[in-house]
Structures are given as structure tokens and as C-alpha cells.
Design a protein around this motif. Structure first.
Motif, PDB file in Angstrom:
ATOM      1  N   TRP A  54       0.828  -1.211   0.000  1.00 34.82           N
ATOM      2  CA  TRP A  54       0.000   0.000   0.000  1.00 34.82           C
ATOM      3  C   TRP A  54       0.861   1.259   0.000  1.00 34.82           C
ATOM      4  CZ3 TRP A  54      -4.306  -1.307  -1.812  1.00 34.82           C
ATOM      5  CH2 TRP A  54      -4.849  -2.547  -1.513  1.00 34.82           C
ATOM      6  N   SER A  57       1.991   1.653  -3.477  1.00 36.63           N
ATOM      7  CA  SER A  57       0.830   2.088  -4.255  1.00 36.63           C
ATOM      8  C   SER A  57       0.629   3.591  -4.112  1.00 36.63           C
ATOM      9  CB  SER A  57      -0.431   1.358  -3.784  1.00 36.63           C
ATOM     10  OG  SER A  57      -0.337  -0.022  -4.007  1.00 36.63           O
ATOM     11  N   GLN A  80      -5.448   7.604 -11.226  1.00 38.19           N
ATOM     12  CA  GLN A  80      -4.617   7.676 -10.028  1.00 38.19           C
ATOM     13  C   GLN A  80      -5.334   8.407  -8.899  1.00 38.19           C
ATOM     14  OE1 GLN A  80      -2.008   5.810  -9.681  1.00 38.19           O
ATOM     15  NE2 GLN A  80      -2.294   5.175 -11.793  1.00 38.19           N
ATOM     16  N   LEU A  82      -8.570   8.319  -8.142  1.00 37.10           N
ATOM     17  CA  LEU A  82      -9.442   7.338  -7.499  1.00 37.10           C
ATOM     18  C   LEU A  82      -8.622   6.270  -6.784  1.00 37.10           C
ATOM     19  CD1 LEU A  82     -12.167   6.088  -6.851  1.00 37.10           C
ATOM     20  CD2 LEU A  82     -12.072   4.926  -9.075  1.00 37.10           C
ATOM     21  N   GLY A  83      -7.566   5.808  -7.425  1.00 36.00           N
ATOM     22  CA  GLY A  83      -6.711   4.793  -6.817  1.00 36.00           C
ATOM     23  C   GLY A  83      -6.156   5.241  -5.479  1.00 36.00           C
ATOM     24  N   VAL A  85      -7.439   7.262  -3.299  1.00 34.49           N
ATOM     25  CA  VAL A  85      -8.485   7.186  -2.280  1.00 34.49           C
ATOM     26  C   VAL A  85      -8.576   5.753  -1.749  1.00 34.49           C
ATOM     27  CG1 VAL A  85     -10.978   7.345  -1.879  1.00 34.49           C
ATOM     28  CG2 VAL A  85      -9.811   9.119  -3.212  1.00 34.49           C
ATOM     29  N   ILE A  86      -8.535   4.791  -2.651  1.00 30.95           N
ATOM     30  CA  ILE A  86      -8.636   3.383  -2.265  1.00 30.95           C
ATOM     31  C   ILE A  86      -7.412   2.946  -1.460  1.00 30.95           C
ATOM     32  CG2 ILE A  86      -8.710   1.022  -3.182  1.00 30.95           C
ATOM     33  CD1 ILE A  86     -10.355   2.278  -5.558  1.00 30.95           C
ATOM     34  N   TYR A  87      -6.214   3.357  -1.885  1.00 32.85           N
ATOM     35  CA  TYR A  87      -4.990   2.954  -1.175  1.00 32.85           C
ATOM     36  C   TYR A  87      -4.971   3.516   0.238  1.00 32.85           C
ATOM     37  CZ  TYR A  87      -3.639   2.354  -6.076  1.00 32.85           C
ATOM     38  OH  TYR A  87      -3.613   2.029  -7.399  1.00 32.85           O
ATOM     39  N   ARG A  89      -7.542   4.419   2.006  1.00 33.65           N
ATOM     40  CA  ARG A  89      -8.608   3.767   2.773  1.00 33.65           C
ATOM     41  C   ARG A  89      -8.151   2.391   3.261  1.00 33.65           C
ATOM     42  NH1 ARG A  89     -12.340   3.842   6.473  1.00 33.65           N
ATOM     43  NH2 ARG A  89     -14.055   2.428   6.076  1.00 33.65           N
ATOM     44  N   ASN A  90      -7.484   1.636   2.415  1.00 29.17           N
ATOM     45  CA  ASN A  90      -6.983   0.332   2.827  1.00 29.17           C
ATOM     46  C   ASN A  90      -5.979   0.459   3.963  1.00 29.17           C
ATOM     47  OD1 ASN A  90      -8.051  -2.056   1.392  1.00 29.17           O
ATOM     48  ND2 ASN A  90      -7.548  -0.823  -0.388  1.00 29.17           N
ATOM     49  N   TRP A  92      -5.851   2.875   6.129  1.00 27.96           N
ATOM     50  CA  TRP A  92      -6.629   3.286   7.308  1.00 27.96           C
ATOM     51  C   TRP A  92      -7.279   2.071   7.964  1.00 27.96           C
ATOM     52  CZ3 TRP A  92      -7.210   6.952  10.709  1.00 27.96           C
ATOM     53  CH2 TRP A  92      -8.344   6.968  11.514  1.00 27.96           C
TER      54      TRP A  92
END
Length: 104
Positions: A54, A57, A80, A82-83, A85-87, A89-90, A92
């Protein structure tokens, strides 16, 4: 065949500048997440996703986002953005779980 040679020359030689080097380094950073994941999985003999995945990432995603913004590439900017935000969040969720159970 001349078309291919002309294309390669234009893309890699004619457009060679600081941002091309930055973009290549960004892509290498982003690729490292898969290397880290693969090596960690091989070490334990099953598929796992280490925290370093992560972080690579995020580092690669931020660098590619900057590259996309400088080059005005909407596909990179959207992908990137959007990506990231996902990274985040993971990460977190991982840290939240570790706070609940420090043995993880």
C-alpha cells in the motif's frame, strides 16, 4: 517498419525531458508494489498483501498523478486520483484493525 522506428524515436527520444524520467520512475515505483507482494507471498507460501504494497501504491500513485497533471493526461489524473483514495482507505482499515488487536 519506418513507422515503428519513427514512433519509438518520437516517444522516447524527441519527447525526452525531466518529466519523462519522472514518469518512468513513477511507473517503476508503482510496479514495485507487485514485486513486494510477490516476494512476501513466496516467503510464506501463500498469497498475502503486505503493508509495503500500500505504501508503494501511494508513492507510485502520487507520482503518476503529478505526472498526469503536468502532462495534462485525463486518464492518469482520474485513474490515479481514485486509486489514491482506495490505497489510503486500505491503509486506514489496516491501522484501525491493528489498534484494536496489536498482535496483528
Amino acid at each position: 517498419m519506418d513507422f515503428v522506428i519513427d514512433y519509438i524515436y518520437t516517444v522516447f527520444i524527441q519527447n525526452f525531458d525531466f518529466w519523462l524520467i519522472f514518469g518512468l520512475l513513477a511507473q517503476a515505483m508503482f510496479m514495485m508494489r507487485f514485486v513486494v507482494q510477490w516476494l512476501a507471498s513466496e516467503k510464506v507460501g501463500k498469497s498475502i498483501v503486505p503493508i509495503a504494497f500500500w505504501f508503494f501504491s501511494i508513492a507510485g500513485g502520487v507520482m503518476l498523478l503529478v505526472y498526469g497533471l503536468i502532462r495534462k493526461e485525463p486518464i492518469l489524473i482520474l485513474g490515479q486520483g481514485l486509486g489514491l483514495v482506495i490505497y489510503f482507505r486500505n491503509l486506514w482499515l489496516i491501522f484501525k484493525e491493528k489498534r484494536r488487536d496489536p498482535t496483528i
